[in-house]
Design a protein around this motif. Structure first.
Motif, PDB file in Angstrom:
ATOM      1  N   GLU A  76      16.670 -61.549-147.357  1.00  0.00           N
ATOM      2  CA  GLU A  76      16.658 -62.896-146.742  1.00  0.00           C
ATOM      3  C   GLU A  76      15.243 -63.305-146.332  1.00  0.00           C
ATOM      4  OE1 GLU A  76      19.572 -64.388-144.005  1.00  0.00           O
ATOM      5  OE2 GLU A  76      21.160 -63.167-144.863  1.00  0.00           O
ATOM      6  N   LYS A  99      16.036 -65.482-154.939  1.00  0.00           N
ATOM      7  CA  LYS A  99      17.355 -65.722-155.512  1.00  0.00           C
ATOM      8  C   LYS A  99      17.289 -66.978-156.384  1.00  0.00           C
ATOM      9  CE  LYS A  99      20.855 -65.307-152.690  1.00  0.00           C
ATOM     10  NZ  LYS A  99      21.755 -65.263-151.512  1.00  0.00           N
ATOM     11  N   HIS A 166      20.320 -57.296-152.166  1.00  0.00           N
ATOM     12  CA  HIS A 166      21.125 -58.017-151.173  1.00  0.00           C
ATOM     13  C   HIS A 166      22.314 -58.595-151.928  1.00  0.00           C
ATOM     14  CE1 HIS A 166      21.341 -61.653-148.156  1.00  0.00           C
ATOM     15  NE2 HIS A 166      22.360 -60.821-148.030  1.00  0.00           N
TER      16      HIS A 166
HETATM   17  P1  NDP Z   1      26.160 -65.760-150.258  1.00  0.00           P
HETATM   18  O1  NDP Z   1      27.620 -65.949-150.187  1.00  0.00           O
HETATM   19  O2  NDP Z   1      25.684 -64.446-150.762  1.00  0.00           O
HETATM   20  O3  NDP Z   1      25.581 -66.001-148.807  1.00  0.00           O
HETATM   21  C1  NDP Z   1      24.311 -66.568-148.608  1.00  0.00           C
HETATM   22  C2  NDP Z   1      23.883 -66.260-147.232  1.00  0.00           C
HETATM   23  O4  NDP Z   1      24.814 -66.762-146.292  1.00  0.00           O
HETATM   24  C3  NDP Z   1      23.767 -64.789-147.046  1.00  0.00           C
HETATM   25  O5  NDP Z   1      22.455 -64.511-146.763  1.00  0.00           O
HETATM   26  C4  NDP Z   1      24.743 -64.463-145.955  1.00  0.00           C
HETATM   27  O6  NDP Z   1      24.193 -63.599-144.994  1.00  0.00           O
HETATM   28  C5  NDP Z   1      25.058 -65.773-145.306  1.00  0.00           C
HETATM   29  N1  NDP Z   1      26.456 -65.825-144.838  1.00  0.00           N
HETATM   30  C6  NDP Z   1      27.433 -64.916-145.036  1.00  0.00           C
HETATM   31  N2  NDP Z   1      28.572 -65.274-144.454  1.00  0.00           N
HETATM   32  C7  NDP Z   1      28.330 -66.444-143.875  1.00  0.00           C
HETATM   33  C8  NDP Z   1      29.097 -67.319-143.096  1.00  0.00           C
HETATM   34  N3  NDP Z   1      30.373 -67.071-142.803  1.00  0.00           N
HETATM   35  N4  NDP Z   1      28.515 -68.443-142.654  1.00  0.00           N
HETATM   36  C9  NDP Z   1      27.250 -68.703-142.928  1.00  0.00           C
HETATM   37  N5  NDP Z   1      26.465 -67.909-143.659  1.00  0.00           N
HETATM   38  C10 NDP Z   1      26.981 -66.792-144.128  1.00  0.00           C
HETATM   39  O7  NDP Z   1      25.520 -66.978-151.025  1.00  0.00           O
HETATM   40  P2  NDP Z   1      24.985 -67.177-152.494  1.00  0.00           P
HETATM   41  O8  NDP Z   1      23.576 -66.806-152.577  1.00  0.00           O
HETATM   42  O9  NDP Z   1      25.928 -66.582-153.483  1.00  0.00           O
HETATM   43  O10 NDP Z   1      25.043 -68.731-152.603  1.00  0.00           O
HETATM   44  C11 NDP Z   1      26.228 -69.445-152.401  1.00  0.00           C
HETATM   45  C12 NDP Z   1      26.142 -70.144-151.085  1.00  0.00           C
HETATM   46  O11 NDP Z   1      25.002 -70.990-151.068  1.00  0.00           O
HETATM   47  C13 NDP Z   1      27.337 -71.029-150.865  1.00  0.00           C
HETATM   48  O12 NDP Z   1      28.280 -70.316-150.099  1.00  0.00           O
HETATM   49  C14 NDP Z   1      26.770 -72.201-150.148  1.00  0.00           C
HETATM   50  O13 NDP Z   1      26.921 -72.043-148.746  1.00  0.00           O
HETATM   51  C15 NDP Z   1      25.308 -72.180-150.433  1.00  0.00           C
HETATM   52  N6  NDP Z   1      24.950 -73.259-151.323  1.00  0.00           N
HETATM   53  C16 NDP Z   1      24.924 -74.517-150.837  1.00  0.00           C
HETATM   54  C17 NDP Z   1      24.630 -75.564-151.660  1.00  0.00           C
HETATM   55  C18 NDP Z   1      24.590 -76.937-151.108  1.00  0.00           C
HETATM   56  O14 NDP Z   1      24.447 -77.874-151.828  1.00  0.00           O
HETATM   57  N7  NDP Z   1      24.674 -77.082-149.804  1.00  0.00           N
HETATM   58  C19 NDP Z   1      24.367 -75.368-153.076  1.00  0.00           C
HETATM   59  C20 NDP Z   1      24.369 -74.020-153.493  1.00  0.00           C
HETATM   60  C21 NDP Z   1      24.660 -73.011-152.620  1.00  0.00           C
HETATM   61  P3  NDP Z   1      24.534 -62.003-144.913  1.00  0.00           P
HETATM   62  O15 NDP Z   1      24.198 -61.379-146.216  1.00  0.00           O
HETATM   63  O16 NDP Z   1      23.668 -61.588-143.790  1.00  0.00           O
HETATM   64  O17 NDP Z   1      25.992 -61.907-144.589  1.00  0.00           O
END
Ligand code: NDP
Ligand code: CA
Length: 302
Positions: A76, A99, A166
């Protein structure tokens, strides 16, 4: 404050001289991407000022340097340039892999994508090679990455491999299956880079509790075991992250340091107690991330 995090020689060995093999300290830490912390994570009850970047970045640096690591694996990382500038100035060299579609870039005032970073102490190691991979799930690229580096201990000439990743976050059967697929890909990648025939440390945020399939997948495919479990009688630490999100508290072990049988673990860093974590949980003004840094001392026998 963030004291009383000291190295504990759990197995009792406290060799001062380095005449029977190479030793090095590896730290891994999900430092909590600033953009996610501010715009995405929905932490509740953080003490005032916890997420102020100008101060938090110094607490991140301070906490890393407190442990005096020879290899620093971070997840991160959305401020690589800052960390790289600081750590380069004090003798480290780094590699970064972002990423492909980091959620950070969708947060207003973001600082670019987050990713994994690996730093090594330049007076301790020569870098032989470093590479990175976008992890695949069923042969399709995912949004998660892995860094692999082969280093040579200047002192002994021994080669060691360090990798960090990660994995995909969030709960549920499909997510667990996706992490397991990513674990298979990590194992294939690490083996293809030569990590199975040399001393190997693989660490990071696997986003999986010890009973999730991906943990056994990684262990069995790379013939690695967990440094903490090895020194704690088979048990992982009780938690490596502890946070309040919405109305739920998350307290579990999802960060690991794995090593293969070409190296030994001499000691591991003790984690803060519940009292040290404090009532507001993480992050706070003492601990800069919602994840706790874990670290170990590795010895490579000659
Ligand atoms: P991940 O599902 O791997 O999570 C990304 C980050 O979010 C991680 O670093 C994780 O931290 C953290 N995270 C985990 N659980 C939660 C939670 N309940 N609430 C908030 N954050 C959390 O994401 P990806 O890299 O696979 O990307 C997908 C994510 O990216 C989607 O879920 C979306 O939220 C976001 N996204 C948003 C877009 C937009 O237009 N707004 C477009 C593309 C993606 P840890 O590892 O410490 O748990
Ligand atoms: Ca996170």
């Amino acid at each position: 404050s963030m004291q009383s995090l000291s190295y504990d020689t759990v197995n009792g060995s406290t060799n001062a001289a380095c005449n029977d093999g190479g030793r090095f300290r590896v730290l891994t830490w999900n430092i909590l991407a600033q953009a996610l912390a501010v715009g995405h994570d929905n932490f509740v009850g953080l003490p005032d000022g916890t997420l102020n970047w100008t101060a938090r970045r110094l607490r991140i640096l301070h906490e890393i340097l407190l442990y005096d690591p020879d290899v620093i694996c971070l997840q991160e990382v959305d401020h690589y340039n800052f960390l790289n500038a600081c750590l380069t100035a004090i003798g480290y060299r780094g590699v970064f892999c972002s990423k492909p579609d980091s959620p950070c870039i969708y947060v207003v005032n973001n600082n670019g994508p987050d990713g994994c970073a690996l730093f090594y102490r330049n007076n301790k190691f020569d870098l032989i090679s470093a590479s990175s991979r976008i992890l695949e799930i069923w042969r399709v690229q995912s949004n998660q990455v892995c860094i692999f580096a082969t280093l040579r201990l200047k002192e002994t000439g021994q080669q060691v491999c360090v990798a960090t990743t990660h994995l995909k976050a969030r709960q549920g059967a499909l997510l667990s299956t996706m992490r397991n697929e990513q674990g298979k890909d990590v194992a294939n990648y690490v083996a293809a880079c030569g990590g199975s025939s040399k001393p190997l440390v693989l660490c990071g945020d696997f986003n999986a509790v010890p009973t999730e399939p991906v943990i056994e997948t990684v262990k069995s495919r790379l013939f690695v075991e967990s440094a903490y479990a090895k020194l704690f009688g088979g048990e992982e630490p009780p938690y490596t992250t502890w946070k309040v999100r919405g109305d739920a508290e998350y307290c579990h072990t999802i960060d690991y340091i794995f090593h293969n049988s070409f190296c030994d673990i001499e000691s591991v860093l003790m984690l803060p107690t519940e009292e040290q974590v404090g009532p507001s949980r993480l992050p706070n003004l003492g601990y800069a991330s919602d994840h706790i840094a874990i670290a170990c001392d590795v010895k490579v026998p000659l």
